[in-house]
Design a protein around this motif. Structure first.
Motif, PDB file in Angstrom:
ATOM      1  N   ALA A   1       0.829  -1.211   0.000  1.00 40.41           N
ATOM      2  CA  ALA A   1       0.000   0.000   0.000  1.00 40.41           C
ATOM      3  C   ALA A   1       0.860   1.256   0.000  1.00 40.41           C
ATOM      4  O   ALA A   1       0.576   2.231  -0.711  1.00 40.41           O
ATOM      5  CB  ALA A   1      -0.936  -0.011   1.209  1.00 40.41           C
ATOM      6  N   ILE A   2       1.933   1.256   0.767  1.00 36.51           N
ATOM      7  CA  ILE A   2       2.825   2.425   0.810  1.00 36.51           C
ATOM      8  C   ILE A   2       3.528   2.610  -0.531  1.00 36.51           C
ATOM      9  O   ILE A   2       3.680   3.744  -1.025  1.00 36.51           O
ATOM     10  CB  ILE A   2       3.835   2.270   1.963  1.00 36.51           C
ATOM     11  N   SER A   3       3.960   1.508  -1.147  1.00 35.07           N
ATOM     12  CA  SER A   3       4.627   1.605  -2.454  1.00 35.07           C
ATOM     13  C   SER A   3       3.684   2.160  -3.518  1.00 35.07           C
ATOM     14  O   SER A   3       4.070   3.006  -4.332  1.00 35.07           O
ATOM     15  CB  SER A   3       5.150   0.233  -2.869  1.00 35.07           C
ATOM     16  N   ASN A   4       2.425   1.705  -3.526  1.00 35.19           N
ATOM     17  CA  ASN A   4       1.447   2.212  -4.500  1.00 35.19           C
ATOM     18  C   ASN A   4       1.147   3.692  -4.269  1.00 35.19           C
ATOM     19  O   ASN A   4       0.977   4.459  -5.224  1.00 35.19           O
ATOM     20  CB  ASN A   4       0.172   1.397  -4.421  1.00 35.19           C
ATOM     21  N   LEU A   5       1.071   4.099  -3.011  1.00 32.78           N
ATOM     22  CA  LEU A   5       0.832   5.511  -2.709  1.00 32.78           C
ATOM     23  C   LEU A   5       2.016   6.362  -3.145  1.00 32.78           C
ATOM     24  O   LEU A   5       1.844   7.474  -3.661  1.00 32.78           O
ATOM     25  CB  LEU A   5       0.559   5.674  -1.214  1.00 32.78           C
TER      26      LEU A   5
ATOM     27  N   MET B   1       9.806   8.151   5.389  1.00 35.43           N
ATOM     28  CA  MET B   1      10.276   8.045   6.766  1.00 35.43           C
ATOM     29  C   MET B   1       9.478   6.999   7.537  1.00 35.43           C
ATOM     30  O   MET B   1      10.039   6.178   8.294  1.00 35.43           O
ATOM     31  CB  MET B   1      10.181   9.413   7.446  1.00 35.43           C
ATOM     32  N   VAL B   2       8.150   7.024   7.363  1.00 36.06           N
ATOM     33  CA  VAL B   2       7.306   6.024   8.024  1.00 36.06           C
ATOM     34  C   VAL B   2       7.658   4.624   7.516  1.00 36.06           C
ATOM     35  O   VAL B   2       7.732   3.653   8.296  1.00 36.06           O
ATOM     36  CB  VAL B   2       5.821   6.345   7.778  1.00 36.06           C
ATOM     37  N   LYS B   3       7.885   4.502   6.224  1.00 32.51           N
ATOM     38  CA  LYS B   3       8.184   3.194   5.639  1.00 32.51           C
ATOM     39  C   LYS B   3       9.528   2.656   6.143  1.00 32.51           C
ATOM     40  O   LYS B   3       9.647   1.465   6.486  1.00 32.51           O
ATOM     41  CB  LYS B   3       8.211   3.322   4.113  1.00 32.51           C
TER      42      LYS B   3
END
Length: 528
Positions: free
Chosen positions: A268-272, A304-306
């Motif tokens: 989900a983070i990569s797609n965002l 940073m979150v990732k």
């Protein structure tokens, strides 16, 4: 002298002493025109011909105004439209030779659509644009969409370099330069990111004498509405107003194992992140008036979150093979491993078939005759089928490499699940996992609010900015001031000329009467 009869055929002989006396009556005065008398006559006629002069002046003033009613050209209002958006950069694919879009965006400098294709300016007069422009608009005349389309004119604006080249070529043609034709052929016409739209008043049939005329403010309003509708057309056609997909709300850590949850969170983070990277530099640089962030700042926060929360936790869980239901995880990974191995076997077989096809492929041979020679030579030409096959094979190798990497990763995961994890450690990891999910979800909502603000800003609402309509018709008197002055002077000259002519004719009559009285004085005595 003696009087003697002479024969008719005998010539008259004049003696040298003979003389002939001729008496000519000479008048005392010659026929002359007395200019003083003419001016005195004009003074006597001033009351009558003052009105004649005023009448000629009025005719001279009213004549151009009357002519203007029949010869005045309809008002034309124009507006300059400027394209304001970023377009993708196209580069040539070395394999296929076709132009392909890259991830880089640059501001538009010519008449290019936001997707990089040539901009279709005929859409300005399309039924969709005109219908949206005239929707809910009430005019003083029943003007139809077809009337407006017939009176709209679109003019592209040349770049300064092209305009100078055309001027130079035109001067060369005027000078009858022999290289002018070659210069004209070499000119590549390019346009800048502006075009001119004009709307002419007078709607109806072209041959009709009674055209429907709108007021000046109505004509300007119609042109503005048309260009605003065209801007809306560009936005709805080319702008991606979709918000990023919400892949965080479907993550439920209580119903899934830790590693599965982390996999979904990383995806989900990569797609965002890919969603934000796909935006142009102009959109990424927009700074929010509410939060003060731009997409660059939000991308850094997401990374940073990732890195600090998600990737660190994933590495720890993966290295220590931590799982809640170990058997379920092993079964899931075994299924994924068998599926990947099946796909790889089918792909390897496909790669082998394509390699065999390329090995036995023969290029077409074309025989070319050399000029001024009897010899010919053969050249091999690669077809589109060969080029497409090469591109397909390159993609097959890339997919096979991805599958091999996936298989190796799944095998490593299966080898690590040998020991069980304590409940205390599972609780600590679950707490960190929920914290990472909450941080990612909060950042996703912040990005959505930021994109909604951008969509409502000028970046997404103004793709084609147009200037205010210009070309206002001059006032009635201002448009005819030159004609009025000319015709007024002409009327004054005619009036004064008639006045002078009347006084001159009276002087001629008086002079004729005086002359007759002097030649026949008996008439005057008889009259007395």
């Amino acid at each position: 002298m003696e009087n003697r009869d002479h024969p008719l055929d005998r010539p008259l002989v004049i003696d040298k002493d003979a003389s002939i006396n001729v008496m000519v009556t000479n008048t005392d005065e010659e026929d002359v025109i007395d200019l003083g008398n003419i001016f005195r006559n004009m003074k006597n006629l001033r009351r009558v011909y003052a009105w004649v002069l005023i009448l000629c002046l009025l005719v001279g003033i009213c004549a151009p105004l009357l002519m203007y009613q029949f010869t005045a050209s309809p008002l034309t209002v124009s507006s300059i439209v400027t394209l304001k958006y970023d377009v993708p950069v196209f580069v040539e694919n070395p394999t296929t030779g076709e132009m392909e879009a890259t991830d880089e965006f640059v501001p538009v400098t010519d008449l290019t659509a936001p997707d990089g294709t040539p901009l279709d300016l005929s859409q300005v007069t399309s039924a969709y644009v005109l219908q949206n422009a005239m929707s809910g608009l009430e005019l003083s005349q029943p003007v139809t969409l077809a009337n407006i389309r017939d009176n709209l004119a679109i003019e592209r604006i040349l770049t300064e370099d092209t305009r100078r080249k055309q001027e130079v070529a035109a001067n060369m043609i005027a000078d009858k330069n022999s290289s002018a034709y070659r210069e004209v052929q070499d000119i590549q016409i390019t346009y800048n990111n502006q075009f001119k739209v004009s709307l002419t008043n007078g709607f109806g049939e072209e041959d009709s004498r009674n055209l429907l005329m709108l007021r000046d403010d109505e004509l300007t309003l119609v042109l503005d509405r048309v260009l605003m509708a065209y801007n809306d057309y560009l936005i709805k056609t080319y702008v991606d107003q979709n918000m990023p997909d919400d892949e965080f709300s479907v993550i439920h850590s209580e119903d899934q194992d830790i590693l599965e949850t982390l996999d979904m969170l990383r995806s989900a983070i990569s797609n965002l992140d890919e969603y934000m990277d796909s935006k142009s530099d102009l959109i990424r640089a927009y700074r929010s008036a509410k939060t003060g962030y731009n997409l660059e700042d939000l991308t850094e926060m997401l990374q940073m979150v990732k890195e600090n929360n998600v990737d660190y936790l994933y590495s720890y869980v993966y290295a220590n093979s931590i799982a809640i239901d170990r058997n379920s995880i092993i079964t899931n990974y075994q299924y994924q491993l068998r599926t990947a191995q099946t796909k790889l076997e089918a792909l390897n077989e496909k790669i082998a078939n394509v390699e065999e096809t390329l090995k036995n492929y023969r290029n077409d041979e074309v025989f070319v005759s050399m000029q001024e020679s009897d010899t010919t030579r053969a050249t091999k030409v690669t077809t589109d089928y060969y080029n497409n096959t090469i591109a397909e094979q390159a993609k097959n190798y890339a997919d096979a490499a991805d599958l091999e990497l996936q298989i190796a990763e799944l095998k490593n995961k299966l080898d690590g699940f040998q020991t069980r994890t304590s409940a205390k450690e599972l609780h600590s990891i679950d707490t960190e996992l929920n914290r990472a999910i909450d941080a990612s979800n909060a950042l996703y909502k912040l990005i959505c609010e930021h994109m909604e603000e951008i969509v409502q800003s000028d970046f997404y609402t103004t793709y084609a900015e147009h200037t205010s309509a210009y070309g206002k018709q001059p006032s009635f008197l201002q448009a005819n001031m030159k004609r009025i002055a000319i015709f007024a002077v002409l009327g004054a000259v005619v009036g004064i000329g008639l006045w002078f002519l009347a006084a001159f004719m009276q002087e001629m009559q008086d002079s004729r009467k005086k002359s007759e009285m002097k030649q026949n004085p008996g008439k005057e005595a008889a009259g007395v």
